[in-house]
Design a protein around this motif. Structure first.
Motif, PDB file in Angstrom:
ATOM      1  N   VAL A  77       0.867  -1.137  -0.020  1.00 21.21           N
ATOM      2  CA  VAL A  77      -0.008  -0.155  -0.113  1.00 21.21           C
ATOM      3  C   VAL A  77       0.772   1.406   0.106  1.00 21.21           C
ATOM      4  O   VAL A  77       0.188   2.222   0.085  1.00 21.21           O
ATOM      5  CB  VAL A  77      -0.906   0.152   1.308  1.00 21.21           C
ATOM      6  N   ALA A  78       2.259   1.196  -0.108  1.00 17.42           N
ATOM      7  CA  ALA A  78       3.041   2.318  -0.192  1.00 17.42           C
ATOM      8  C   ALA A  78       2.478   3.203  -1.363  1.00 17.42           C
ATOM      9  O   ALA A  78       2.283   2.784  -2.335  1.00 17.42           O
ATOM     10  CB  ALA A  78       4.582   1.846  -0.276  1.00 17.42           C
ATOM     11  N   GLU A 132      -0.165 -12.806  -7.578  1.00 13.33           N
ATOM     12  CA  GLU A 132      -1.322 -13.286  -8.189  1.00 13.33           C
ATOM     13  C   GLU A 132      -2.465 -12.842  -7.224  1.00 13.33           C
ATOM     14  O   GLU A 132      -3.450 -12.290  -7.636  1.00 13.33           O
ATOM     15  CB  GLU A 132      -1.412 -14.631  -8.138  1.00 13.33           C
ATOM     16  N   LEU A 133      -2.274 -12.842  -5.933  1.00 10.39           N
ATOM     17  CA  LEU A 133      -3.327 -12.257  -4.910  1.00 10.39           C
ATOM     18  C   LEU A 133      -3.425 -10.581  -5.170  1.00 10.39           C
ATOM     19  O   LEU A 133      -4.377 -10.126  -4.904  1.00 10.39           O
ATOM     20  CB  LEU A 133      -2.832 -12.688  -3.493  1.00 10.39           C
ATOM     21  N   ALA A 134      -2.282  -9.928  -5.285  1.00  8.08           N
ATOM     22  CA  ALA A 134      -2.449  -8.692  -5.369  1.00  8.08           C
ATOM     23  C   ALA A 134      -2.827  -8.132  -6.755  1.00  8.08           C
ATOM     24  O   ALA A 134      -3.749  -7.245  -6.701  1.00  8.08           O
ATOM     25  CB  ALA A 134      -0.894  -7.945  -5.162  1.00  8.08           C
ATOM     26  N   THR A 135      -2.856  -8.683  -7.800  1.00  6.22           N
ATOM     27  CA  THR A 135      -3.398  -8.173  -9.169  1.00  6.22           C
ATOM     28  C   THR A 135      -4.599  -9.074  -9.419  1.00  6.22           C
ATOM     29  O   THR A 135      -5.036  -8.477 -10.257  1.00  6.22           O
ATOM     30  CB  THR A 135      -1.994  -8.737  -9.957  1.00  6.22           C
ATOM     31  N   GLY A 136      -4.763 -10.253  -8.804  1.00  4.30           N
ATOM     32  CA  GLY A 136      -5.966 -11.059  -9.466  1.00  4.30           C
ATOM     33  C   GLY A 136      -5.505 -11.564 -10.929  1.00  4.30           C
ATOM     34  O   GLY A 136      -6.350 -12.081 -11.510  1.00  4.30           O
ATOM     35  N   VAL A 137      -4.006 -11.674 -11.221  1.00  2.00           N
ATOM     36  CA  VAL A 137      -3.755 -12.288 -12.542  1.00  2.00           C
ATOM     37  C   VAL A 137      -3.073 -13.378 -12.412  1.00  2.00           C
ATOM     38  O   VAL A 137      -1.948 -13.344 -11.599  1.00  2.00           O
ATOM     39  CB  VAL A 137      -3.139 -11.133 -13.521  1.00  2.00           C
ATOM     40  N   ALA A 183       4.268  -0.713 -10.979  1.00  3.49           N
ATOM     41  CA  ALA A 183       4.866  -0.273  -9.858  1.00  3.49           C
ATOM     42  C   ALA A 183       4.300  -1.094  -8.758  1.00  3.49           C
ATOM     43  O   ALA A 183       5.299  -1.214  -7.849  1.00  3.49           O
ATOM     44  CB  ALA A 183       4.171   1.086  -9.583  1.00  3.49           C
ATOM     45  N   LEU A 184       3.222  -1.411  -8.585  1.00  2.00           N
ATOM     46  CA  LEU A 184       2.781  -2.402  -7.557  1.00  2.00           C
ATOM     47  C   LEU A 184       3.494  -3.788  -7.798  1.00  2.00           C
ATOM     48  O   LEU A 184       4.060  -4.426  -6.583  1.00  2.00           O
ATOM     49  CB  LEU A 184       1.252  -2.658  -7.660  1.00  2.00           C
TER      50      LEU A 184
END
Length: 208
Positions: A72-73, A113-118, A146-147
């Motif tokens: 979340v930065a 994968e968890l953060a992007t859903g991809v 960036a993420l």
């Protein structure tokens, strides 16, 4: 605390003086009203720490509890989260799993994968560049480099250099290509909260 419960804590003489319409009775009513908001919070305090029950404004705070606050930065304190709150909740729910596998390909891929859903992230280790990792981002996540970069920096082994590149878009409906020696993990998919995470490969990769 209810007025009747407070009244029982008083000496007998005060209890007799706390009848309806008395000054002491009115004071006990005020005490009950002052306690009510705090008791409402304490009655459901466990919801604050459940990743899928906590209020939206508390989710980012919980990422610090599971060492995922780098996700979340943001350049500005008031900036919105860089990913939907549902995915942020998934990351918090899987915090212990991600901490266990930090520094491994499985841990990095799962976090991405968890953060992007991809799905479809490819991790390459070039033979001519030891201790170097190339992370190939599938086209569906190319707008979140960036993420992805923040997650990769946090999840990689400390002694490894890393390069994040966006993979070129393939023909429509073609699944993202993966390395030949990285088949889909066997066995059932493990579900935690609302997100499903495949188990690590067998034999499992030991955390570094």
């Amino acid at each position: 605390m209810r007025r009747t419960a407070i009244e029982r804590l008083l000496p007998a003489a005060y209890q007799r003086a706390a009848g309806p319409g008395s000054v002491l009775g009115a004071l006990l009513d005020v005490m009950e009203a002052l306690h009510a908001p705090d008791e409402a919070v304490l009655a459901d305090v466990d919801a604050l720490f459940g990743p899928y029950r906590t209020p939206d404004g508390f989710v980012a705070y919980l990422t610090r509890w599971v060492a995922m606050d780098h996700v979340v930065a943001a350049p500005r304190a008031a900036a919105p989260p860089p990913l939907p709150l549902g995915r942020l909740r998934d990351l918090v729910a899987h915090g212990a799993l991600l901490a266990r596998w930090r520094g491994t390909p499985y841990g990095m891929r799962t976090a991405l994968e968890l953060a992007t859903g991809v799905t479809g992230f490819v991790l390459d280790e070039p033979a001519d560049r030891p201790f170097h990792l190339v992370v190939r981002v599938p086209p569906a996540a190319a707008d979140r480099l960036a993420l992805v970069g923040r997650i990769v920096e946090a999840e990689k082994p400390a002694a490894v250099t890393v390069e994040v590149v966006a993979a070129p878009a393939g023909p429509p409906h073609d699944p993202p290509a993966g390395p030949a020696d990285d088949p889909a993990p066997p066995g059932p998919v493990r579900a935690v909260g609302r997100a499903s995470v495949p188990p690590p490969h067998e034999p499992p990769e030991e955390p570094s």
